[in-house]
Write a protein that holds these residues in place. Structure first.
Motif, PDB file in Angstrom:
ATOM      1  N   UNK A 215      51.322  29.612  24.408  1.00  0.00           N
ATOM      2  CA  UNK A 215      50.285  29.718  25.442  1.00  0.00           C
ATOM      3  C   UNK A 215      50.523  28.677  26.525  1.00  0.00           C
ATOM      4  N   UNK A 216      50.256  29.087  27.752  1.00  0.00           N
ATOM      5  CA  UNK A 216      50.249  28.140  28.863  1.00  0.00           C
ATOM      6  C   UNK A 216      48.906  28.326  29.574  1.00  0.00           C
ATOM      7  N   UNK A 217      48.218  27.218  29.818  1.00  0.00           N
ATOM      8  CA  UNK A 217      46.857  27.282  30.362  1.00  0.00           C
ATOM      9  C   UNK A 217      46.744  26.367  31.585  1.00  0.00           C
ATOM     10  N   UNK A 218      46.097  26.883  32.626  1.00  0.00           N
ATOM     11  CA  UNK A 218      45.843  26.057  33.821  1.00  0.00           C
ATOM     12  C   UNK A 218      44.350  25.902  34.006  1.00  0.00           C
ATOM     13  N   UNK A 219      43.888  24.669  34.207  1.00  0.00           N
ATOM     14  CA  UNK A 219      42.462  24.442  34.489  1.00  0.00           C
ATOM     15  C   UNK A 219      42.308  23.794  35.861  1.00  0.00           C
TER      16      UNK A 219
ATOM     17  N   UNK B  56      58.007  39.059  26.390  1.00  0.00           N
ATOM     18  CA  UNK B  56      56.644  39.589  26.486  1.00  0.00           C
ATOM     19  C   UNK B  56      55.753  38.595  27.184  1.00  0.00           C
ATOM     20  N   UNK B  57      54.788  39.102  27.941  1.00  0.00           N
ATOM     21  CA  UNK B  57      53.827  38.204  28.601  1.00  0.00           C
ATOM     22  C   UNK B  57      52.469  38.889  28.665  1.00  0.00           C
ATOM     23  N   UNK B  58      51.427  38.098  28.495  1.00  0.00           N
ATOM     24  CA  UNK B  58      50.067  38.629  28.477  1.00  0.00           C
ATOM     25  C   UNK B  58      49.167  37.683  29.270  1.00  0.00           C
ATOM     26  N   UNK B  59      48.273  38.268  30.069  1.00  0.00           N
ATOM     27  CA  UNK B  59      47.325  37.426  30.808  1.00  0.00           C
ATOM     28  C   UNK B  59      45.958  37.657  30.203  1.00  0.00           C
ATOM     29  N   UNK B  60      45.283  36.574  29.826  1.00  0.00           N
ATOM     30  CA  UNK B  60      44.003  36.703  29.130  1.00  0.00           C
ATOM     31  C   UNK B  60      44.211  37.528  27.863  1.00  0.00           C
ATOM     32  N   UNK B  61      43.139  38.273  27.494  1.00  0.00           N
ATOM     33  CA  UNK B  61      43.265  39.094  26.280  1.00  0.00           C
ATOM     34  C   UNK B  61      43.799  40.478  26.635  1.00  0.00           C
TER      35      UNK B  61
ATOM     36  N   UNK C 162      30.440  34.700  31.675  1.00  0.00           N
ATOM     37  CA  UNK C 162      29.990  34.340  30.327  1.00  0.00           C
ATOM     38  C   UNK C 162      31.189  34.081  29.415  1.00  0.00           C
ATOM     39  N   UNK C 163      32.182  34.935  29.567  1.00  0.00           N
ATOM     40  CA  UNK C 163      33.410  34.815  28.773  1.00  0.00           C
ATOM     41  C   UNK C 163      34.595  34.773  29.739  1.00  0.00           C
ATOM     42  N   UNK C 164      35.787  34.555  29.187  1.00  0.00           N
ATOM     43  CA  UNK C 164      36.984  34.511  30.056  1.00  0.00           C
ATOM     44  C   UNK C 164      38.102  35.347  29.445  1.00  0.00           C
ATOM     45  N   UNK C 165      37.741  36.584  29.060  1.00  0.00           N
ATOM     46  CA  UNK C 165      38.755  37.465  28.447  1.00  0.00           C
ATOM     47  C   UNK C 165      39.804  37.869  29.467  1.00  0.00           C
ATOM     48  N   UNK C 166      39.435  37.833  30.733  1.00  0.00           N
ATOM     49  CA  UNK C 166      40.380  38.201  31.805  1.00  0.00           C
ATOM     50  C   UNK C 166      41.418  37.097  32.038  1.00  0.00           C
ATOM     51  N   UNK C 167      41.232  35.952  31.392  1.00  0.00           N
ATOM     52  CA  UNK C 167      42.215  34.868  31.526  1.00  0.00           C
ATOM     53  C   UNK C 167      42.270  34.277  32.929  1.00  0.00           C
ATOM     54  N   UNK C 168      41.106  34.197  33.587  1.00  0.00           N
ATOM     55  CA  UNK C 168      41.046  33.482  34.866  1.00  0.00           C
ATOM     56  C   UNK C 168      41.480  34.269  36.085  1.00  0.00           C
ATOM     57  N   UNK C 169      41.640  35.587  35.926  1.00  0.00           N
ATOM     58  CA  UNK C 169      42.069  36.391  37.078  1.00  0.00           C
ATOM     59  C   UNK C 169      41.322  37.716  37.142  1.00  0.00           C
ATOM     60  N   UNK C 170      40.743  38.009  38.285  1.00  0.00           N
ATOM     61  CA  UNK C 170      40.132  39.327  38.523  1.00  0.00           C
ATOM     62  C   UNK C 170      40.607  39.822  39.875  1.00  0.00           C
ATOM     63  N   UNK C 171      41.077  41.066  39.933  1.00  0.00           N
ATOM     64  CA  UNK C 171      41.607  41.604  41.194  1.00  0.00           C
ATOM     65  C   UNK C 171      42.811  40.808  41.665  1.00  0.00           C
ATOM     66  N   UNK C 172      43.551  40.250  40.698  1.00  0.00           N
ATOM     67  CA  UNK C 172      44.747  39.433  40.991  1.00  0.00           C
ATOM     68  C   UNK C 172      44.424  38.140  41.739  1.00  0.00           C
TER      69      UNK C 172
ATOM     70  N   UNK D  90      42.324  34.306  41.452  1.00  0.00           N
ATOM     71  CA  UNK D  90      41.791  33.358  40.467  1.00  0.00           C
ATOM     72  C   UNK D  90      40.265  33.314  40.527  1.00  0.00           C
ATOM     73  N   UNK D  91      39.636  33.236  39.335  1.00  0.00           N
ATOM     74  CA  UNK D  91      38.167  33.240  39.255  1.00  0.00           C
ATOM     75  C   UNK D  91      37.592  31.828  39.201  1.00  0.00           C
ATOM     76  N   UNK D  92      38.453  30.838  39.017  1.00  0.00           N
ATOM     77  CA  UNK D  92      37.979  29.469  38.856  1.00  0.00           C
ATOM     78  C   UNK D  92      37.928  29.055  37.394  1.00  0.00           C
ATOM     79  N   UNK D  93      38.011  30.046  36.493  1.00  0.00           N
ATOM     80  CA  UNK D  93      38.055  29.729  35.051  1.00  0.00           C
ATOM     81  C   UNK D  93      39.514  29.490  34.649  1.00  0.00           C
ATOM     82  N   UNK D  94      39.739  28.911  33.460  1.00  0.00           N
ATOM     83  CA  UNK D  94      41.128  28.638  33.075  1.00  0.00           C
ATOM     84  C   UNK D  94      42.018  29.884  33.146  1.00  0.00           C
ATOM     85  N   UNK D  95      43.204  29.707  33.681  1.00  0.00           N
ATOM     86  CA  UNK D  95      44.210  30.786  33.686  1.00  0.00           C
ATOM     87  C   UNK D  95      44.958  30.684  32.362  1.00  0.00           C
ATOM     88  N   UNK D  96      44.943  31.787  31.609  1.00  0.00           N
ATOM     89  CA  UNK D  96      45.524  31.770  30.268  1.00  0.00           C
ATOM     90  C   UNK D  96      46.681  32.769  30.194  1.00  0.00           C
ATOM     91  N   UNK D  97      47.858  32.252  29.862  1.00  0.00           N
ATOM     92  CA  UNK D  97      49.056  33.087  29.805  1.00  0.00           C
ATOM     93  C   UNK D  97      49.696  32.936  28.430  1.00  0.00           C
TER      94      UNK D  97
END
Ligand code: EPS
Length: 403
Positions: free
Chosen positions: A228-232, A264-269, A295-305, A307-314
């Motif tokens: 995992x690589x995470x950006x806050x 393989x690579x996955x963003x969020x869940x 409320x949650x961050x299943x999108x891994x910090x990205x919506x509509x490509x 950043x949402x401001x929540x941690x980016x999870x890769x």
């Protein structure tokens, strides 16, 4: 836009990189870059080469009195092993003792490389396709890491699994469920991971994996794994949905997949979400004091490509190392006959290093989008732009939507 190129062969004289497009007055030291290079060399299961090399950088240009000047930054990392390869890697003359490599290793770039480039010796393919090149990338990525720190953006990583051995509790689940402290700094993940010889966060898991690596070594085998690589601290609004080549998630996926052996690579869940109902996959939008969050961050910090401001999870998946001491089948190209693939000194596992390289690749992509959005030729100018945007963001939303 920022860019970097690397040059250098695995057993050549040195690796180099030219890093361009960073603002002036960014503080950076050799010590900072060397610390990242050292982290890339760590990890139980590496081969003999890591005992030879102690990677350190020589700053050739672009930095004066500890600060960038806005000019191209060139960095050099010498290969200590070069001393043992001066004849075999000579730029002009073929050495008398030079043996042509004729048996490609399945899973390595040996066969595709010689086919594509019309090479006369598999060695020519091995040298540049080797993951040794990632040392230069980490040096380049260190400049990006340093820039991000100035804006309160941090990157951390850890190994999730090796050889199919997972932790009982995955820290990433906490991030997906948004159950982490508001002031969580992802660099702390790396501080914890760096204390483990495998960069895992679970002590029980570490022991089990070490036993599996010992078994792999004994039986001439290798292993891969996931990390995992995470950006806050990433601000809202990096990336874009306006064109395919402006998407932050696509750039992240490409950067992670560019690391040797990552398949393989996955963003969020991403994969889990594909199995869920929409109500269990998306993140509810909620008020958090005067700001808006999820409320949650299943999108891994990205919506509509973006950043949402929540941690980016890769999450990345690395295949097992391709060089096997008990080899699988291949073909001897000099005889066009089936033989065992060639053995040579190599690593047994390199997932811990891969996670560190992942940090610098993610840092590079985020820095690139940060510079794109906030521009500025000096760090001071860039900070002014960044601070104004963040200060005014919610006022603008309120004003735009006030009935
Ligand atoms: C590699 C083979 C090994 C690794 C190397 C990547 O090197 P050698 O052939 O010299 O034993 O150790 O990784 C590094 C040198 C490094 O710095 O990460 C390969 O074939 O990809």
């Amino acid at each position: 836009m920022i860019r970097f190129l690397t040059a250098g062969e695995s057993h050549g004289k040195a690796l180099t990189t030219i890093v361009e497009g960073f603002p002036s007055n960014l503080k950076i030291t050799k010590k900072f870059i060397d610390a990242q290079l050292k982290r890339r060399q760590m990890g139980y299961g590496r081969g003999g080469r890591m005992k030879i090399e102690t990677d350190t950088v020589e700053i050739l240009s672009g930095i004066r009195y500890g600060k960038t000047m806005g000019s191209p930054i060139s960095l050099l990392i010498r290969n200590k092993d070069w001393e043992n390869w001066t004849d075999l890697m000579d730029a002009e003359k073929k050495s008398k003792g030079s043996i042509k490599i004729t048996v490609p290793r399945p899973g390595h770039a040996d066969l595709t490389g010689i086919s594509k480039y019309n090479l006369f010796d598999i060695r020519n393919s091995i040298e540049r396709s080797s993951a040794r090149e990632t040392a230069a990338r980490v040096a380049a990525g260190s400049v990006a890491l340093r820039l991000l720190e100035e804006f309160g953006i941090h990157i951390g990583s850890f190994v999730e699994s090796i050889g199919g051995i997972f932790p009982t509790q995955n820290f990433a689940d906490k991030i997906y469920e948004n159950k982490i402290r508001k002031d969580f700094n992802s660099a702390d993940l790396s501080i914890k991971a760096d204390k483990s010889s495998l960069r895992v966060l679970d002590k029980n898991q570490e022991e089990k994996i070490i036993n599996k690596i010992k078994f792999a070594k004994k039986t001439g085998n290798t292993l891969g794994g996931t990390f995992f690589v995470v950006a806050t601290g990433v601000p809202i609004g990096l990336g874009s949905f306006m064109q395919y080549d402006k998407k932050l998630d696509a750039d992240i996926a490409s950067a992670i997949l560019s690391i040797n052996a990552v398949k393989g690579v996955e963003i969020g869940q991403g994969f889990q979400n594909a199995m869920e109902f929409g109500s269990k996959a998306h993140d509810e939008i909620v008020m958090l004091g005067k700001t808006i969050s999820r409320k949650t961050n299943r999108a891994g910090g990205l919506e509509g490509s973006i950043s949402t401001g929540l941690p980016i999870v890769v999450r990345g998946a690395m295949k097992p190392i391709a060089t096997l001491m008990r080899p699988i089948k291949s073909v001897d190209l000099s005889k066009m006959k089936n033989v065992d693939a060639r053995r040579e000194r190599s690593d047994f596992v390199a997932v811990p290093a891969c996670a560190v390289i992942g940090e610098t690749m993610l840092a590079w992509v985020i820095a690139s989008h940060l510079i794109l959005k906030f521009g500025g030729d000096s760090i001071e100018e860039m900070k002014d732009n960044f601070n104004t945007y963040n200060k005014k963001l919610y006022d603008r939303i309120r004003k735009n939507f006030k009935q």
